[in-house]
Enzyme design. Sequence first.
Site, PDB file in Angstrom:
ATOM      1  N   HIS A 176       0.941   5.406   1.004  1.00  0.00           N
ATOM      2  CA  HIS A 176       0.365   6.490   1.794  1.00  0.00           C
ATOM      3  C   HIS A 176       0.489   7.784   1.003  1.00  0.00           C
ATOM      4  O   HIS A 176       1.579   8.106   0.520  1.00  0.00           O
ATOM      5  CB  HIS A 176       1.143   6.685   3.101  1.00  0.00           C
ATOM      6  CG  HIS A 176       1.106   5.519   4.019  1.00  0.00           C
ATOM      7  ND1 HIS A 176       0.307   5.486   5.133  1.00  0.00           N
ATOM      8  CD2 HIS A 176       1.788   4.342   3.998  1.00  0.00           C
ATOM      9  CE1 HIS A 176       0.499   4.340   5.764  1.00  0.00           C
ATOM     10  NE2 HIS A 176       1.387   3.628   5.099  1.00  0.00           N
ATOM     11  N   HIS A 183       0.835  -1.192   0.000  1.00  0.00           N
ATOM     12  CA  HIS A 183       0.000   0.000   0.000  1.00  0.00           C
ATOM     13  C   HIS A 183       0.872   1.245   0.000  1.00  0.00           C
ATOM     14  O   HIS A 183       2.019   1.214   0.423  1.00  0.00           O
ATOM     15  CB  HIS A 183      -0.968   0.011   1.187  1.00  0.00           C
ATOM     16  CG  HIS A 183      -0.302  -0.062   2.535  1.00  0.00           C
ATOM     17  ND1 HIS A 183       0.243  -1.227   3.028  1.00  0.00           N
ATOM     18  CD2 HIS A 183      -0.098   0.883   3.483  1.00  0.00           C
ATOM     19  CE1 HIS A 183       0.747  -0.995   4.226  1.00  0.00           C
ATOM     20  NE2 HIS A 183       0.562   0.290   4.525  1.00  0.00           N
TER      21      HIS A 183
END
Length: 138
Positions: free
Chosen positions: A103, A101
Amino acid sequence: MTDANCIFCRIARGEIPCAKVYEDEYVLAFLDLAPVHPGHTLVIPKTHHKDMLEIPAGLGSAVFAAIQKVAAAVLEATGAQGFNVMQNNRLAAGQTVFHIHWHIIPRFEGDGLEMWAQGKYADGAAMQQMAAKVAACL
């Protein structure tokens, strides 16, 4: 491919609610539950890949396109002057959810957020030695 126990896979499948900001065929983006600043958003592929060493290269282009769209929206929505895109790989680098993932962190002048202390090489020869060592592993 998904992982039955992975929290981000469960979010992508709709089993766990999220504050969704973007979704397409390959990618989901939602607000981080513990934001650095309001608007801090996570961008994930919908398929499970542990880290940068496991994600297929072709999927990377879909993720990158989503990051561009979402980052522009975060800037507009928050009034931030800039943003960081952060991505951690493995525990030693701060990865806490083992589903890759990114940010998107909105940034503001004087917000006090420091990313990391900078080091340096002993000299140019030490830097060239490290470059050669990395290149030899490719």
